[in-house]
Structures are given as C-alpha cells and as structure tokens.
Write a protein that holds these residues in place. Sequence first.
Motif, PDB file in Angstrom:
ATOM      1  N   ILE A  73      -3.198   2.029   7.384  1.00 33.62           N
ATOM      2  CA  ILE A  73      -2.822   0.675   7.775  1.00 33.62           C
ATOM      3  C   ILE A  73      -3.622  -0.324   6.939  1.00 33.62           C
ATOM      4  O   ILE A  73      -4.696  -0.014   6.440  1.00 33.62           O
ATOM      5  CB  ILE A  73      -3.058   0.396   9.280  1.00 33.62           C
ATOM      6  N   CYS A  74      -3.073  -1.526   6.799  1.00 32.07           N
ATOM      7  CA  CYS A  74      -3.788  -2.626   6.146  1.00 32.07           C
ATOM      8  C   CYS A  74      -3.829  -3.828   7.066  1.00 32.07           C
ATOM      9  O   CYS A  74      -2.851  -4.141   7.754  1.00 32.07           O
ATOM     10  CB  CYS A  74      -3.091  -3.033   4.842  1.00 32.07           C
ATOM     11  N   TYR A  75      -4.972  -4.489   7.083  1.00 34.42           N
ATOM     12  CA  TYR A  75      -5.120  -5.767   7.775  1.00 34.42           C
ATOM     13  C   TYR A  75      -6.205  -6.556   7.047  1.00 34.42           C
ATOM     14  O   TYR A  75      -7.163  -5.984   6.530  1.00 34.42           O
ATOM     15  CB  TYR A  75      -5.479  -5.571   9.250  1.00 34.42           C
ATOM     16  N   ASN A  76      -6.032  -7.868   6.981  1.00 37.15           N
ATOM     17  CA  ASN A  76      -6.970  -8.728   6.242  1.00 37.15           C
ATOM     18  C   ASN A  76      -7.230  -8.108   4.856  1.00 37.15           C
ATOM     19  O   ASN A  76      -6.294  -7.862   4.107  1.00 37.15           O
ATOM     20  CB  ASN A  76      -8.266  -8.913   7.038  1.00 37.15           C
ATOM     21  N   MET A 125       0.858  -1.191   0.000  1.00 35.38           N
ATOM     22  CA  MET A 125       0.000   0.000   0.000  1.00 35.38           C
ATOM     23  C   MET A 125       0.890   1.236   0.000  1.00 35.38           C
ATOM     24  O   MET A 125       1.975   1.235   0.566  1.00 35.38           O
ATOM     25  CB  MET A 125      -0.890  -0.055   1.252  1.00 35.38           C
ATOM     26  N   ASN A 126       0.425   2.297  -0.675  1.00 33.08           N
ATOM     27  CA  ASN A 126       1.199   3.533  -0.722  1.00 33.08           C
ATOM     28  C   ASN A 126       0.294   4.720  -1.022  1.00 33.08           C
ATOM     29  O   ASN A 126      -0.631   4.623  -1.819  1.00 33.08           O
ATOM     30  CB  ASN A 126       2.296   3.424  -1.787  1.00 33.08           C
ATOM     31  N   GLN A 138       1.689   3.095   6.479  1.00 33.27           N
ATOM     32  CA  GLN A 138       2.287   4.152   5.653  1.00 33.27           C
ATOM     33  C   GLN A 138       1.823   5.506   6.189  1.00 33.27           C
ATOM     34  O   GLN A 138       0.637   5.697   6.461  1.00 33.27           O
ATOM     35  CB  GLN A 138       1.851   4.012   4.195  1.00 33.27           C
ATOM     36  N   TRP A 139       2.776   6.433   6.325  1.00 28.41           N
ATOM     37  CA  TRP A 139       2.479   7.786   6.796  1.00 28.41           C
ATOM     38  C   TRP A 139       2.468   8.704   5.574  1.00 28.41           C
ATOM     39  O   TRP A 139       3.429   8.745   4.823  1.00 28.41           O
ATOM     40  CB  TRP A 139       3.543   8.228   7.793  1.00 28.41           C
ATOM     41  N   ALA A 140       1.389   9.437   5.369  1.00 25.18           N
ATOM     42  CA  ALA A 140       1.237  10.240   4.153  1.00 25.18           C
ATOM     43  C   ALA A 140       2.185  11.436   4.168  1.00 25.18           C
ATOM     44  O   ALA A 140       2.100  12.281   5.052  1.00 25.18           O
ATOM     45  CB  ALA A 140      -0.206  10.719   4.017  1.00 25.18           C
ATOM     46  N   SER A 141       3.069  11.509   3.170  1.00 28.95           N
ATOM     47  CA  SER A 141       4.063  12.585   3.157  1.00 28.95           C
ATOM     48  C   SER A 141       3.440  13.944   2.867  1.00 28.95           C
ATOM     49  O   SER A 141       3.878  14.959   3.405  1.00 28.95           O
ATOM     50  CB  SER A 141       5.156  12.287   2.121  1.00 28.95           C
ATOM     51  N   ALA A 152       6.980   3.214   9.887  1.00 23.61           N
ATOM     52  CA  ALA A 152       6.924   4.426   9.059  1.00 23.61           C
ATOM     53  C   ALA A 152       7.335   5.613   9.915  1.00 23.61           C
ATOM     54  O   ALA A 152       6.725   5.878  10.957  1.00 23.61           O
ATOM     55  CB  ALA A 152       5.516   4.632   8.510  1.00 23.61           C
ATOM     56  N   TRP A 153       8.381   6.314   9.496  1.00 24.81           N
ATOM     57  CA  TRP A 153       8.779   7.553  10.160  1.00 24.81           C
ATOM     58  C   TRP A 153       7.824   8.673   9.740  1.00 24.81           C
ATOM     59  O   TRP A 153       7.331   8.694   8.616  1.00 24.81           O
ATOM     60  CB  TRP A 153      10.201   7.940   9.770  1.00 24.81           C
TER      61      TRP A 153
END
Length: 351
Positions: free
Chosen positions: A340-343, A26-27, A329-332, A282-283
């Motif tokens: 976040i992703c799960y299942n 994911m991105n 993923q932290w949105a730049s 994710a920083w």
Amino acid sequence: MTSADNDTVKRKEIYKYEAPLALFSMNWSNRPDKKFRLALGSFIEEYANKVYIVQLDEATSEFKTLVTFDHPYPTTKIMWIPDEGSAHPDILATSGDYLRIWKCSERDDATSVKSECLLNNNKNSDFCAPLTSFDWNETDPNLIGTSSIDTTCTIWNLETKQVIGKHSAALTGHVRTQLIAHDKEVYDIAFSKIGSGRDIFASVGADGSVRLFDLRHLEHSTIIYEDSAHNPLLRLAFNKMDHNYIGTMTMDSSDLIILDIRVPGTPVATLKNHRACINGLAWAPHSSIHICTAADDHQALIWDVGQMPRNIEDPILAYTADGEVNQVQWASSQPDWIAICYNNCLEILRV
C-alpha cells in the motif's frame, strides 16, 4: 493485517519505506529472482517527478533504494513487464504525458535505468492528451493498452529489434489500433484472460460506463454497466482467477462495485465498509474469492466474496495505515504480500 472482528490479534510482518516525495503509483516486480522489488512513482504537482526502484533486504529487514530516475509529470500508472519466466528484457512502463518504456540493468551490484522508447500516438501535434492509465497484457507482453482524457484507448505493439553485433535489443512500438472508447474521458483500461487471453479488454470513464471490447471486432463494444447518475468510474480490475468478474468504483464513493459480465447492468455485489472514498482495488492473484480495497479512511480491507450474490457484510481482514491509502497492489509472484502507499510511505504487509 489484523482480524477484522478482533477475535484473534495475530502479529503480521510489515515493512516500511519512506520516500523523499509523496507517492502515488506503485507496482511489484514479477520476476522470481527479484523478490520484494517494487517501482514507485512520486506525485507532486509540477514537472520534475521521480521514480524509485526499491527492494527489501531480507537480511536487514530494511528497504534500500536501488535507483532513482527523473520522470516528467507524475506517473499515473507504473508496471513491470508481466514476465514471470524472465523471457523478456527487464523493462518497466510508465504513463503520464506519454507511454514510456524503461530498461533496467544490473552491473557490479549497481542498478541502472535508461529510457528505451517514448510512445506518442499523436504525430501531428506538439501537444498530447494525458494518459490516465494503461495495462500490460499478461498473455502477450508485446501488447499494452493505454487510456486517455481524449476519450480514446490505444493498443500498442511493442517490438524488440536485435542490434547486429550487439547483445542488447532495441525496443520500439507502434499503434496497433486506436478507438474512441467513451463519450468522455477514459480513466482506466484492463485486459481480460477470457478466450485467448489477448483480445478482450474493458475500460471505464467519466461517462459512468464499463465497456467491453474485442480486438477482433472493434466496430462493436458491450456496455457492461452504467452508473444510474452517470457519475464517473475511476478504476477497474478483472478477477485474476475468474475473469467473468470485474471490480470498479465510482468517483468520491466509499463503495466497491463487483460486476459479472455474464449478467450486464446490475452489480453482483457492493462492498460498503469503507468510511471514505475508495482509491484502489486489487484482486488476489491466487484466489478467485478475495479482493483488497484501499481508501481515504486510512484502511486496507480484504474481502471474501465467495458468497456472491448473497450480501457481503464485512471484510475478513483490516489494516489501518497512518494516512489516506491511495494505492494497493497484490504481489502476483508472492501472493501472501500486499503493498500500500500513503503520503510518502510504502508499506508491504504479510496477509
């Protein structure tokens, strides 16, 4: 997310998307005109996987699927071009069996995606060594680095070839350099902004080491850290605001290790609050002292690491999902949002 110590419980905004298949990669899109647009890759153990491009409709508070396209094998990573100024075509890269570049177009409010090029560094065989990950250089978006189970990292040069008489540009790529990076499989690669911002990258792998490379001097590499038991290291990420710091994690471990490349060998901090193995980190894109971790314990945790090297006991924010969180993923371009992703679910969380 809620305050981890429960002193105050503050309602935060959460938006959810449910995909037809289980999700892994994911991105966030970096483009300012594509707020809340994300690319998602499915994870099923067969050839016919999917990539979904989705966008939150802020008027209805619902995600809509802009386009779905087929992808051979699961995407081990997916990234939009790091191009906040929209100076380049709207392109997406995926890794799996090969590195693939896709171009996203819009016409009459409809989104379409077409394959621009397939990059394979093994021209002498019909077989390929699967790519475990890749990273796109933020300073020079023409550079992409891939990591592979064949112990190598490959740095690719993307090239845009203008087609005479047409407004569209054709994308191609060639190998700038390929090197044996580790003694075993390489699991992740990340560019650093140290110096010029285009020459330094690091990798981690099954030999349990973090290694630092310089494109100008590839005959040498620096081992920043080695796991004492030589356990595999799965992921790494440079601090977005202070690239002296790297976060990494060991296979099947609930701890996140933070390294200072100026002091090789010993972690500067270890974050220990997860109760199952960590899957992602994710920083923060806007702060040098915040990092988010995600794990099989269903939790995404945000930490303040500003007190390093003093011990960091607890996260400052925690969110519990309905499943094992395998991606964060932290949105730049929107630093108050984390995904976040799960299942088969994507959730975006205001922090």
